[in-house]
Scaffold this motif. Structure first.
Motif, PDB file in Angstrom:
ATOM      1  N   VAL A 268       0.858  -1.186   0.000  1.00 32.56           N
ATOM      2  CA  VAL A 268       0.000   0.000   0.000  1.00 32.56           C
ATOM      3  C   VAL A 268       0.895   1.237   0.000  1.00 32.56           C
ATOM      4  CG1 VAL A 268      -1.827   1.252   1.209  1.00 32.56           C
ATOM      5  CG2 VAL A 268      -1.801  -1.263   1.238  1.00 32.56           C
ATOM      6  N   LEU A 269       0.733   2.089  -1.015  1.00 31.28           N
ATOM      7  CA  LEU A 269       1.539   3.306  -1.130  1.00 31.28           C
ATOM      8  C   LEU A 269       0.861   4.512  -0.491  1.00 31.28           C
ATOM      9  CD1 LEU A 269       2.771   2.949  -4.818  1.00 31.28           C
ATOM     10  CD2 LEU A 269       3.944   2.254  -2.712  1.00 31.28           C
ATOM     11  N   GLU A 270      -0.462   4.568  -0.587  1.00 32.18           N
ATOM     12  CA  GLU A 270      -1.211   5.710  -0.038  1.00 32.18           C
ATOM     13  C   GLU A 270      -2.624   5.263   0.281  1.00 32.18           C
ATOM     14  OE1 GLU A 270      -2.818   9.566  -2.208  1.00 32.18           O
ATOM     15  OE2 GLU A 270      -0.715   9.812  -1.637  1.00 32.18           O
ATOM     16  N   GLY A 271      -3.224   5.838   1.323  1.00 27.51           N
ATOM     17  CA  GLY A 271      -4.597   5.510   1.683  1.00 27.51           C
ATOM     18  C   GLY A 271      -4.681   4.189   2.423  1.00 27.51           C
ATOM     19  N   THR A 272      -5.894   3.623   2.432  1.00 29.12           N
ATOM     20  CA  THR A 272      -6.136   2.362   3.140  1.00 29.12           C
ATOM     21  C   THR A 272      -6.899   1.404   2.242  1.00 29.12           C
ATOM     22  OG1 THR A 272      -6.219   3.503   5.267  1.00 29.12           O
ATOM     23  CG2 THR A 272      -7.204   1.309   5.180  1.00 29.12           C
ATOM     24  N   GLN A 273      -6.359   0.203   2.099  1.00 25.81           N
ATOM     25  CA  GLN A 273      -7.054  -0.884   1.404  1.00 25.81           C
ATOM     26  C   GLN A 273      -7.547  -1.848   2.466  1.00 25.81           C
ATOM     27  OE1 GLN A 273      -5.088  -4.172  -0.832  1.00 25.81           O
ATOM     28  NE2 GLN A 273      -6.069  -3.214  -2.598  1.00 25.81           N
ATOM     29  N   SER A 274      -8.740  -2.403   2.255  1.00 26.29           N
ATOM     30  CA  SER A 274      -9.335  -3.306   3.245  1.00 26.29           C
ATOM     31  C   SER A 274      -9.791  -4.597   2.591  1.00 26.29           C
ATOM     32  CB  SER A 274     -10.549  -2.635   3.897  1.00 26.29           C
ATOM     33  OG  SER A 274     -10.182  -1.418   4.506  1.00 26.29           O
TER      34      SER A 274
ATOM     35  N   GLY B  39      -2.797   0.185   5.820  1.00 29.86           N
ATOM     36  CA  GLY B  39      -2.400   1.547   5.516  1.00 29.86           C
ATOM     37  C   GLY B  39      -1.072   1.606   4.788  1.00 29.86           C
ATOM     38  N   PRO B  40      -0.582   2.821   4.541  1.00 30.45           N
ATOM     39  CA  PRO B  40       0.670   3.013   3.799  1.00 30.45           C
ATOM     40  C   PRO B  40       1.820   2.197   4.394  1.00 30.45           C
ATOM     41  CG  PRO B  40      -0.423   5.104   4.117  1.00 30.45           C
ATOM     42  CD  PRO B  40      -1.182   4.094   4.938  1.00 30.45           C
TER      43      PRO B  40
END
Length: 117
Positions: free
Chosen positions: A65-71, A78-79
């Protein structure tokens, strides 16, 4: 061609790259498209609220993850998070806030459940 080194991507260098449609509210920038016996490497940019339906990994998938939040069903990333999805694993993916991830797939995923219109 823009530089796609690890250092430039993690420092926000991805912001200067061109992205094309991939899925609803998700765009892609291919670093290495899938080829015979070669994994695909790309950047995925999720708009806030974007989701990828439940899918099965047909090979190893690695995400940073480079930026933001993946779920996904297992949590929020997060990053700087490293997510490894092994061959045969299944999940859905979404981003409430939007995110950009660096992803490598050994093979394309198999979508198991499309979004309902």
């Amino acid at each position: 061609m823009p530089e796609t080194t690890r250092e430039s991507l993690t420092a926000g260098g991805w912001k200067t790259l061109s992205f094309e449609p991939f899925r609803d509210a998700v765009t892609i920038h291919w670093i290495q498209p899938f080829e015979t016996d070669q994994p695909g490497v790309a950047l995925l940019k999720y708009e806030a609220g974007a989701a990828v339906p439940r899918h099965r990994h047909m090979g190893l998938e690695t995400i940073v993850v480079l930026e933001g939040t993946q779920s996904d069903e297992a949590g929020d990333y997060g990053p700087g998070s490293l997510v490894v999805n092994r061959e045969g694993s299944e999940h859905s993916v979404w981003s409430d806030t939007g995110c950009v991830v660096l992803i490598q797939w050994d093979r394309p995923v198999k979508i198991l459940q499309e979004e309902l219109a």
